[in-house]
Design a protein around this motif. Structure first.
Motif, short mmCIF file in Angstrom:
data_model
loop_
_atom_site.label_atom_id
_atom_site.label_comp_id
_atom_site.label_asym_id
_atom_site.label_seq_id
_atom_site.Cartn_x
_atom_site.Cartn_y
_atom_site.Cartn_z
N PRO A 43 -6.53 11.51 -11.17
CA PRO A 43 -6.77 10.26 -10.43
C PRO A 43 -5.74 9.25 -10.86
CG PRO A 43 -8.34 10.48 -12.23
CD PRO A 43 -7.54 11.76 -12.20
N VAL A 44 -5.62 8.18 -10.13
CA VAL A 44 -4.59 7.18 -10.44
C VAL A 44 -4.77 6.64 -11.85
CG1 VAL A 44 -3.61 4.94 -9.80
CG2 VAL A 44 -4.25 6.58 -8.01
N THR B 77 0.85 -1.19 0.00
CA THR B 77 0.00 0.00 0.00
C THR B 77 0.89 1.24 0.00
OG1 THR B 77 -0.25 0.60 2.36
CG2 THR B 77 -1.50 -1.31 1.59
N ILE B 78 0.32 2.33 -0.53
CA ILE B 78 1.07 3.57 -0.56
C ILE B 78 0.09 4.73 -0.48
CG2 ILE B 78 1.03 3.80 -3.10
CD1 ILE B 78 3.93 4.83 -2.93
N TRP B 79 0.53 5.84 0.14
CA TRP B 79 -0.31 7.03 0.05
C TRP B 79 0.43 8.06 -0.78
CZ3 TRP B 79 -0.53 6.93 6.02
CH2 TRP B 79 0.64 7.38 6.59
N LEU B 80 -0.30 8.64 -1.71
CA LEU B 80 0.24 9.70 -2.56
C LEU B 80 -0.35 11.01 -2.05
CD1 LEU B 80 0.15 7.77 -5.97
CD2 LEU B 80 2.02 7.96 -4.31
N ASP B 81 -1.07 11.78 -2.91
CA ASP B 81 -1.62 13.03 -2.41
C ASP B 81 -3.00 12.78 -1.80
OD1 ASP B 81 -2.04 15.62 -1.75
OD2 ASP B 81 -2.10 16.40 -3.79
N ILE C 238 -2.24 -1.30 -3.45
CA ILE C 238 -3.34 -0.40 -3.06
C ILE C 238 -2.80 1.02 -3.00
CG2 ILE C 238 -5.00 0.17 -1.25
CD1 ILE C 238 -4.92 -2.81 -0.41
N ILE C 239 -3.41 1.91 -3.78
CA ILE C 239 -2.96 3.30 -3.80
C ILE C 239 -4.02 4.21 -3.22
CG2 ILE C 239 -2.29 5.25 -5.26
CD1 ILE C 239 -1.02 3.37 -7.20
N GLU C 240 -3.64 4.96 -2.19
CA GLU C 240 -4.46 6.05 -1.67
C GLU C 240 -3.91 7.36 -2.24
OE1 GLU C 240 -4.74 6.75 2.73
OE2 GLU C 240 -4.16 8.79 2.17
N GLY C 241 -4.81 8.29 -2.57
CA GLY C 241 -4.36 9.61 -2.97
C GLY C 241 -4.26 9.79 -4.47
N SER C 242 -4.23 11.03 -4.86
CA SER C 242 -4.20 11.36 -6.28
C SER C 242 -2.76 11.58 -6.74
CB SER C 242 -5.05 12.60 -6.53
OG SER C 242 -4.62 13.62 -5.68
N ILE C 243 -2.63 11.81 -8.05
CA ILE C 243 -1.32 12.05 -8.65
C ILE C 243 -1.15 13.55 -8.80
CG2 ILE C 243 0.20 11.47 -10.57
CD1 ILE C 243 -0.88 8.99 -9.18
N ASP D 72 -11.67 8.30 -2.69
CA ASP D 72 -12.05 9.25 -3.74
C ASP D 72 -10.86 10.02 -4.31
OD1 ASP D 72 -14.67 8.54 -3.66
OD2 ASP D 72 -15.37 10.32 -2.59
N CYS D 73 -9.84 10.31 -3.51
CA CYS D 73 -8.69 11.04 -4.07
C CYS D 73 -8.03 10.22 -5.16
CB CYS D 73 -7.67 11.37 -2.97
SG CYS D 73 -8.27 12.57 -1.78
N ALA D 74 -7.92 8.91 -4.94
CA ALA D 74 -7.33 8.04 -5.96
C ALA D 74 -8.30 7.81 -7.12
CB ALA D 74 -6.93 6.70 -5.33
N VAL D 75 -9.59 7.73 -6.79
CA VAL D 75 -10.59 7.37 -7.81
C VAL D 75 -10.94 8.55 -8.71
CG1 VAL D 75 -13.01 6.66 -8.12
CG2 VAL D 75 -11.56 5.47 -6.46
N ASN D 76 -11.06 9.75 -8.12
CA ASN D 76 -11.49 10.87 -8.97
C ASN D 76 -10.75 12.19 -8.70
OD1 ASN D 76 -12.64 12.04 -6.67
ND2 ASN D 76 -14.63 11.07 -7.02
#
Ligand code: SF4
Length: 195
Positions: free
Chosen positions: A151-152, A26-30, A74-79, A103-107
């Motif tokens: 989004p990712v 897993t990782i958290w981005l933005d 698993i990615i949390e957060g946006s790019i 939602d940050c990763a999804v949209n």
């Protein structure tokens, strides 16, 4: 994506668990880390999961090198910056199944609220206008922001989407259980704020 909207969670469903424990990274981005907190909210179910999965890379564990082969990423957060983009590509390359968590990763969600503004305006607002001391736009050791937050799946292919801000622990548990057993997750109701 609205709070009550019905959302498909998976675009494909096939995963063949590796022999032994399923390797999960897993990782958290933005993001705000709230989706990872929701993961931890699985509480005692984490003990059951620990018998089936091995977390090989994550803010939860000490390992700081992403293995070359991972079953579920698993990615949390946006790019939002160049480093986010690099990490998302690395996850895509090394993970059999890639999951957008939250939602940050999804949209794009909250981080994407800067998208209507020019990048210079965003920098000035954050580092000059809203700061009283030592006003300066950082350049050293800070990944460059991308012009727009994505989004990712705006950068790499994503296999499973888990919307929500954050998705509930029940939702994460259900979908993760399906994935590690090689089942296709059912579409779910979007959940918000741990509901
Ligand atoms: S989806 Fe919500 S809880 Fe998850 S990282 Fe984004 S803002 Fe935080």
């Amino acid at each position: 994506m609205t709070a009550q909207a019905e959302a498909a969670t998976a675009t494909q469903a096939s995963t063949q668990p590796a022999a032994g424990k399923v390797k999960v990274a897993t990782i958290w981005l933005d993001g705000c880390s709230g989706c990872h907190m929701s993961f931890l909210d699985m509480d005692e179910r984490l003990v059951e999961l620990a018998e089936k999965i091995e977390i090989v890379y994550s803010p939860f564990v000490d390992a700081k090198t992403l293995p070359s082969q991972v079953d579920v990423g698993i990615i949390e957060g946006s790019i939002s910056n160049e480093e986010d983009e690099h990490k998302a590509r690395l996850f895509r390359d090394r993970c059999k199944l890639l999951v957008s968590l939250g939602d940050c990763a999804v949209n794009g969600n909250v981080p994407a609220m800067r998208n209507p503004f020019k990048l210079e305006t965003v920098y000035e607002r954050a580092y000059l206008e809203n700061v009283n001391v030592n006003q300066q736009i950082p350049t050293d050791g800070v990944p460059a922001l991308l012009k727009t937050v994505r989004p990712v799946h705006g950068v790499v292919d994503v296999d499973v989407f888990i919307p929500g801000c954050p998705p509930s622990a029940d939702t994460i548990h259900t979908i993760l259980s399906d994935l590690i057993e090689g089942r296709t997750p059912e579409p779910i109701k979007v959940t918000r704020f741990g509901a």
